[in-house]
Write an enzyme that holds these catalytic residues in place. Structure first.
Site, PDB file in Angstrom:
ATOM      1  N   ASN A 194      27.188 -20.604  -4.492  1.00 26.46           N
ATOM      2  CA  ASN A 194      28.044 -21.887  -4.340  1.00 26.46           C
ATOM      3  C   ASN A 194      27.790 -23.168  -3.374  1.00 26.46           C
ATOM      4  O   ASN A 194      27.743 -24.230  -4.044  1.00 26.46           O
ATOM      5  CB  ASN A 194      29.650 -21.421  -3.792  1.00 26.46           C
ATOM      6  N   HIS A 219       0.801  -1.184   0.077  1.00 25.27           N
ATOM      7  CA  HIS A 219       0.115  -0.149   0.207  1.00 25.27           C
ATOM      8  C   HIS A 219       0.876   1.309   0.094  1.00 25.27           C
ATOM      9  O   HIS A 219       0.593   2.237  -0.537  1.00 25.27           O
ATOM     10  CB  HIS A 219      -0.887  -0.247   1.283  1.00 25.27           C
ATOM     11  N   GLU A 251      -2.360  -5.222  -4.220  1.00 27.12           N
ATOM     12  CA  GLU A 251      -2.933  -4.824  -3.083  1.00 27.12           C
ATOM     13  C   GLU A 251      -4.349  -5.603  -2.965  1.00 27.12           C
ATOM     14  O   GLU A 251      -4.862  -6.236  -1.870  1.00 27.12           O
ATOM     15  CB  GLU A 251      -3.000  -3.609  -3.040  1.00 27.12           C
TER      16      GLU A 251
END
Lengths: 737, 121
Positions: free
Chosen positions: A471, A47, A69
């Site tokens: 990794n 919002h 929203e």
């Protein structure tokens, strides 16, 4: 709205923060789909981004966040379930937000095409809400007819808001002599925003001015924004016409107020038709589309935070019952429905209590400047202290000054410190995405996120850590089937941990994966020509693991797009070392791998031991020194042609500083001295003894860079200004060792 | 004397926006808060002539804060700062006693019109 840079900067800063918060919380949401607090905080953040974007006039961002929203709002109202698909959609949305913000940052406008994504969002919304939508449509279609803009208010009222016989007579009975019955038509402005709230304010005003008999639209219709711009009201009031008009006109967005004082007694006959009338307007097909409502406003109808409490059926019955009941009960009903609504809304309003500490945003450059100035102050304090004036007052002042500057220094340091959580928090999302992509099941545990480090160090650390974690995911953790076969839990774990150890911060990345394969590393290193067979035989475990940091090294058979082509690990090491830090690897085959990074708390000011070499003063950072000794030349032994000393049973190689600095003097003369000053340096697991000419004092030094031109001078890491205003070079002892 | 305003919004961006509008309109900003709870404390301390109150905020939302402030001072002037889609909550706030509302994105003239109307009366 002008996109002036002041707003823009803040927009970037805050949207980045909200994005981070959203990423974290959506991740949490995936794990705790029922947690209302999390849903609420996700909703709030989305919002806020919407609000900022709309203000800045970034329409795509506004549309995007608005749609997101809407979905979140459905979730909040339990009209939509959180599932993997929904989480994916939300994450995709966050990526789009980031792309759009980056567009604005780089190009000044939104470039990323979000149409497909908006359609995707729309589909998500529709899938779950087919029923609701159909209902909504019939709802609006069957509501009362468009109200014409006729001037003749009485006719309007007869059509729109007739009173039944009983209503009229009840009303007459209840009215006092001084009471007047008013028909009022209030028209709202075309550009009115949130017209349901305005409408509500109009009704509220009517209640304040007198007794609200009836209104069309009704209060609930107004609250649901189910009306055009006109509101018809019947009130009983003792106030005069002019007062009432001006009271209504005082409400913002009220365009016009028409009022008619009604002669009740002569209008009784209208009421007979009222029931039919009521049915008429509920079934009329004639809907008015309000052209002036902006698109965002249209969407916002879906977004009503409450669940739709009155569907069509209820509406009819409400209208009917309104008509049947007397005016007084009508008012009671309004109050009653208010109470209902309130209790309903309570559910949605349990807002979370996420702690946000109040902060001031400061440009990091300003902090750097401040740090610099504190540094200057420190230097001058040191100079003053060095004057050696034999005067009590003077000594007292120096003492005070010392205390104040030290405190000041600590405060500035504190200000520059930020929790490492700021970068740690980016990783859960990455781990989720990557492990999904690689079909691995991995948990990321984070500890010590509140450990604080100098801001400038933190910024540099993000990429190296990211690489190490990538990794670990790609090469470290095995696929679930393999883990199971090897008797491990299906789910792999990566632990990201930070803690303070003395004046250093240690960051560890640990995985419970396959561990590093020493043979494979050696094989690779030889085949790449990094080492020879002979070298390999002499290498211990540490040396072998360190090969991983060699440029152009990759242990992975297959090059994946995730951890790249072996570029990276060497960069990781370089970055850590440029921060005056160190990196080690510990690993055990089949058990896991741990990367350990240790870093100084701060870079700018540090304690140093001042030494003299060839009549020049040099500084050695204290955090690298374990001790210093004055030894006699007799204690210097020789091992394979190398000078060494024995300290508590360990043999320490001796290094003559002058030689390392390539000073143009005769080397080895120290052996002729009576006592030789040696500074023992700790570099990782290695210890060396640095031979200098003279040990001076310990003091705070402000580290200054040598500038780009002298950046790569060997064995010198910087310079500082000492008490007498002279420049002293800072030894890069880690490199020397 | 300039009217004294307390600005409450959890987004610093929005606070800056409305502050600039108000300052241009001749108001004095006496305080800024980023949640409802702090806003109540600030109201006690500052006794501002006007509060601009955001609705969705952490800790305590704007509506709760409106109620609490009106409990402290029944004559408090509070204007809600709302975004699209918050109609129901704005209505709650008005019902609780907020004097008016403005809609984000803020349009300076509309914000000032709302506020000036409050003080004209």
């Amino acid at each position: 709205m002008d996109n002036n840079s002041q707003y823009l900067q803040m927009f970037f800063d805050e949207s980045a923060e909200y994005l981070q918060q959203l990423n974290e919380n959506v991740l949490l949401l995936e794990e705790n789909p029922q947690d209302e607090e999390i849903i609420n905080s996700v909703f709030r953040a989305a919002h806020s981004v919407k609000g900022m974007s709309a203000t800045m006039g970034f329409t795509r961002l506004t549309d995007l966040t608005h749609k997101m929203e809407n979905i979140l709002s459905k979730v909040r109202n339990k009209e939509m379930q959180i599932n993997e698909k929904l989480i994916d959609v939300l994450f995709a949305g966050l990526d789009y937000i980031k792309d759009l913000v980056d567009d604005i940052k780089n190009n000044g406008e939104e470039l990323t095409d979000i149409n497909n994504y908006l359609i995707r969002l729309e589909n998500v919304l529709l899938n779950k809400d087919n029923d609701d939508d159909i209902q909504e449509n019939t709802n609006s279609k069957d509501k009362f007819a468009d109200v014409s803009d006729e001037e003749e208010i009485i006719e309007d009222f007869e059509k729109i808001l007739g009173l039944s016989k009983e209503e009229e007579s009840d009303l007459l009975d209840s009215m006092n002599v001084e009471d007047l019955l008013y028909n009022i038509k209030v028209v709202l402005d075309d550009n009115c925003l949130l017209k349901n709230v305005r409408g509500y304010m109009v009704l509220k005003k009517a209640q304040e001015l007198g007794f609200l008999v009836k209104s069309s639209p009704s209060q609930s219709e107004i609250e649901d924004e189910d009306f055009d711009l006109s509101i018809y009201i019947i009130i009983v009031s003792t106030l005069d016409k002019e007062t009432i008009i001006s009271e209504f006109q005082d409400i913002i967005d009220v365009k016009e107020v028409k009022i008619h004082t009604r002669d009740v007694k002569n209008k009784v006959d209208i009421a007979t038709e009222s029931v039919n009338k009521a049915n008429d307007f509920t079934s009329s097909d004639d809907i008015s589309n309000n052209d002036h409502v902006t698109p965002t406003n249209d969407i916002s109808n879906n977004n009503d935070l409450r669940s739709d409490d009155d569907n069509f059926e209820e509406n009819i019955s409400k209208v009917n019952s309104e008509i049947k009941e007397s005016a007084k009960t009508d008012k009671e009903q309004i109050i009653e429905s208010d109470i209902n609504k309130k209790t309903e809304k309570k559910k949605a309003k349990k807002l979370s209590n996420v702690q946000v500490s109040p902060t001031v945003r400061v440009d990091i450059k300003k902090l750097d400047n401040l740090m610099n100035m504190v540094g200057e102050l420190l230097i001058n304090k040191t100079r003053l202290a060095g004057l050696n004036v034999d005067n009590d007052v003077y000594q007292d002042i120096i003492l005070q000054l010392d205390r104040v500057t030290t405190d000041l220094h600590h405060i500035v340091m504190q200000i520059r410190m930020v929790p490492i959580g700021g970068i740690f928090n980016r990783f859960p999302r990455m781990v989720r995405d990557l492990s999904k992509e690689l079909n691995k099941d991995i948990d990321l545990l984070i500890e010590g996120a509140d450990t604080e480090l100098d801001r400038s160090i933190i910024d540099e650390l993000a990429d190296p850590l990211m690489h190490i974690i990538r990794n670990a995911i790609d090469h470290g953790i095995e696929i679930p089937e393999l883990r199971e076969k090897n008797g491990k839990a299906k789910k792999g774990n990566i632990l990201l941990n930070a803690y303070q150890k003395g004046s250093e911060i240690v960051i560890e990345v640990e995985d419970d994966g396959a561990g590093l394969d020493k043979e494979k590393i050696i094989e690779k290193a030889i085949s790449r020509g990094i080492i020879s067979y002979d070298d390999a035989n002499e290498m211990d475990e540490k040396d072998i693991y360190n090969l991983v940091f060699h440029p152009g090294f990759s242990t992975s058979e297959k090059v994946t797009d995730i951890s790249g082509r072996g570029v990276g690990m060497d960069v990781v090491k370089r970055v850590v070392e440029s921060l005056d830090g160190q990196i080690f690897i510990e690993s055990e085959k089949g058990i896991g791998t741990r990367f350990i990074i240790s870093l100084p708390l701060t870079l700018a000011i540090t304690q140093a031991l001042m030494v003299k070499i060839n009549n020049e003063v040099y500084a050695i950072p204290l955090n690298t020194i374990s001790e210093s000794h004055l030894i006699s030349p007799k204690e210097i032994l020789q091992v394979r042609g190398q000078d060494v000393m024995v300290l508590r049973d360990s043999t320490i190689p001796l290094v003559e500083c002058a030689r390392k600095l390539n000073l143009d003097i005769e080397y080895g003369t120290y052996k002729e001295k009576e006592e030789v000053p040696v500074v023992i340096i700790n570099s990782g697991e290695k210890q060396i003894g640095l031979i200098v000419d003279e040990l001076l004092n310990q003091q705070e030094i402000v580290i200054k860079s040598l500038g780009n031109y002298l950046l790569n001078i060997k064995n010198i890491s910087g310079a500082t200004i000492v008490g007498d205003g002279e420049v002293a070079l800072i030894l890069d002892v880690r490199n020397i060792a | 004397m300039n009217k004294r305003v307390l600005v409450v919004d959890d987004a610093a961006f929005m606070r800056m926006m409305i502050k600039n509008i108000l300052i241009d309109g001749g108001f004095e900003i006496v305080g800024e808060e980023e949640n409802g709870r702090d806003a109540i404390e600030a109201y006690k301390d500052l006794q501002p002539d006007l509060v601009t109150m955001d609705i969705t905020m952490p800790e305590m939302d704007g509506i709760e804060a409106v109620k609490a402030i009106l409990d402290l001072d029944a004559n408090a002037n509070i204007i809600m700062c709302s975004a699209m889609g918050q109609q129901a909550m704005v209505i709650d706030a008005i019902q609780a006693g907020a004097k008016d509302f403005v809609v984000k994105p803020f349009k300076p003239d509309r914000v000032l019109a709302s506020i000036n109307k409050l003080f004209d009366e």
